[in-house]
Motif scaffolding. Sequence first.
Motif, short mmCIF file in Angstrom:
data_model
loop_
_atom_site.label_atom_id
_atom_site.label_comp_id
_atom_site.label_asym_id
_atom_site.label_seq_id
_atom_site.Cartn_x
_atom_site.Cartn_y
_atom_site.Cartn_z
N CYS A 125 54.39 21.71 3.14
CA CYS A 125 55.57 22.17 2.40
C CYS A 125 55.79 23.62 2.79
N ARG A 151 57.55 25.80 1.48
CA ARG A 151 57.66 26.73 0.35
C ARG A 151 56.30 27.08 -0.23
N CYS A 152 55.25 26.27 0.07
CA CYS A 152 53.93 26.53 -0.51
C CYS A 152 52.83 26.67 0.53
N CYS A 204 55.73 17.46 -2.44
CA CYS A 204 54.80 18.57 -2.65
C CYS A 204 54.39 18.58 -4.11
N CYS A 228 55.30 22.18 -5.93
CA CYS A 228 56.64 22.67 -6.28
C CYS A 228 57.65 21.54 -6.43
N ASN A 268 59.02 19.79 -4.12
CA ASN A 268 59.80 19.66 -2.90
C ASN A 268 59.60 18.27 -2.28
ZN ZN Z 1 55.78 23.06 -2.30
#
Ligand code: ZN
Length: 738
Positions: free
Chosen positions: A455, A457-458, A473, A476, A478
């Motif tokens: 992911c 974003r993480c 994910c 988050c 996602n």
């Molecule tokens: Zn994430």
Amino acid sequence: MSIDIPNQYVEVAIPVPMRQLFTYQLPTKLHSPKVELGERVIVPFGARQVIGIITKVESECDIPANKLKNVLSRMHSSYNLSAALLQFLKACASYYHHPMGDVFQQALPVLLRKIEPPKIMTPTLWLCHENIDQQVLTTLAKKAPKQFTLFELIKTHLGISWIELRTLGFSKTLLNALKDKSLIVEQEQLAQQFIWQPESLNQKNKLNLSVEQAVIVAAVNQSLEHFSCHLIEGITGSGKTEVYLQAMEQVLAKNNQVLVLVPEIGLTPQMLMRFEQRFNVPIYLHHSALNDNERLSTWLAAQQNKAAIIIGTRSAVFSPLHQLGMIIVDEEHDSSLKQQDSFRYHARDIAILRARQLNIPIILGSATPSLESLQNALSGKYHYHQLLKRAGKSTLAKMALIDVAQQQMEHGLSGTLKHEIKKTLERGEQVLLFLNRRGYAPAINCQECHWIADCQRCDKPFTLHQKQQLLICHHCGNQQRIPYQCPSCGSVRIKPVGHGTEQLQDRISELFDGYSVVRIDRDSTRKKGELAKLLQEVSDKKHQLLVGTQMLAKGHHFPDVTLVAVLDVDGALFSFDFRAAEQMAQLLIQVAGRAGRESKPGKVLIQTNYPEHPLLQDLVNNGYHHFAQHALIERKQALLPPFSYQALIRAEANYPSYPDKFLRSLCLTSFEGCEFAGPVPAAMEKKAGKFRYHLIIQAKSRKHLHLGIHQLLQKISSNDLQKTVRWSLDIDPQDLNW
Ligand code: ZN
Ligand code: ADP
Ligand code: ZN
């Protein structure tokens, strides 16, 4: 003739994330009737009108009159917060250094936070019909056992609400079937206060206490008139619930109310059932599956003394019980009792605070008490009670370790485990497989170049959910489609890595052909009523194999499960969070508690690569209590909680340098009796696109911690960086992974 009316100023708590209270002038026309503390008023705030709660009334004010705004109107007085509740909320705000307005919101149901007056619905109850056709009943018992069970429950009760029945897992269809057969009727609940009557107790369901149990009930009964905190450490099935029931009886008999806090109501239907079967008194529930009207109705019942018992999850600790006589916190070690965002309170800790303010007893119960509570009990601050034997015939399950480093593994199962599962199934008994990882696989990768789907974003791997055909994910939320080709090298050889519960269910079904496998985790129980349905199927023995996450560890009794297997325990052994070992031990004991509840003995097998690990050895050979005492010695040597006091400041921003710099600037000053640890990047350094840093403040006494935090907050308010970072304060943090 003019009468000189003194000015009135009110201090109001408003639901905004600011630490101060706001002063308003009360116009003369609103002076009568006399203003009470805890009243709701409508006040202007910026361009909006909001509901506030009066916390102080004064006749003088330093603020110049032209800077003050007027209170616009006063609201219905039946919804005032009582003086005792106000005092409690203020104490909570000060303990957690949290904005008062936000804390006060916790005590108001949504409908009372709105400017429009709520429409009050009269709650109804289901009762047994006066004239019952015995013929119909006989047929029911034979042909429709579920309807019969529901009828029997309603019959033993003087009235039971749809909310209670729903929480116990009964459907509207079942209820309507009984209604159509004229076996039950619906009636409006009488608007009267709860008064104990001889028939309030179902005497025939009461058990004769063991000596151990009787001693505890006697100790609690002796302290009904003043504050005392009792910790009951009792293995699963040792009869804690029976102790709660008999201790409550004395309180109810004095027309006082009891508040029971549980980590999650949906997970404890059996406990709720015991309460229903024992007491014929109005029981109200407070949990997240209620709608706004139902919440208001519970709130009013608490406040107007119509409710005798409130059973609820953590926020029930704020319910406005007017005649509260006792609080019970079941599974007091459970982390769900701690709120993990915004107002980060621990329901157990503030329940103790509330009991102290009201001068009433509180009981904490657990098979695996938190080290904090255990230390308080061992040091004599709490009354300490142990229930060492299982009540009734059942014996405690035996625990053993399986060294997987030495074995050929198939789908995460060792040969030893497969053999044990087979034997158990052949005896016609049930098996529970515990794997704390939902989804199909915790990652997917490319077999050629070892690319892993992360992911963005993480910076953590996506979990594969095969049934939904998605990568999700778990940090988050996602979501992404599963790639057909590796984006790095173009190969199509993309494969799942590791096992989650979804895959385990598939593999187990293949391995043990002919047996039915049920999976119980957050994904499989998302639909309303699904959990109750699956649990019923398990107790009806429709399934022989149960696969599940920690959802399965809590509350439920599975009498025919005689083998519990923990597939992967190693993650917790080497965590940097000093609480990880405690939490792992609690989880293992709780899972083990599911096995062999009745006369059949149970067995717990734990797969690990580190069978020599001292923590595992201690737990398996000597039990939780021994383990916990040992852990307490370690904590004392390391000066960790409960031998010191911590607060955690979390900061996050779009760039890593911001939170780091912000936290660094905070620890430039030193505070008496306090030490800083950090700042360090959080265990999940990046989450949902934000970079996260932690700073821990540790103090040798609670007083030092509070003074330190107080000064620190003043520093933050004048810190320019606070505009570029989001920060939060967590007093007594429980989870350093967040
Ligand atoms: Zn994430
Ligand atoms: P816990 O809450 O500690 O898990 P429970 O109170 O649910 O334990 O008791 C476990 C089982 O033992 C229940 O089936 C209960 O009916 C039974 N039990 C509890 N106390 C007694 C007792 N004094 N005599 C006989 N059975 C008991
Ligand atoms: Zn590749």
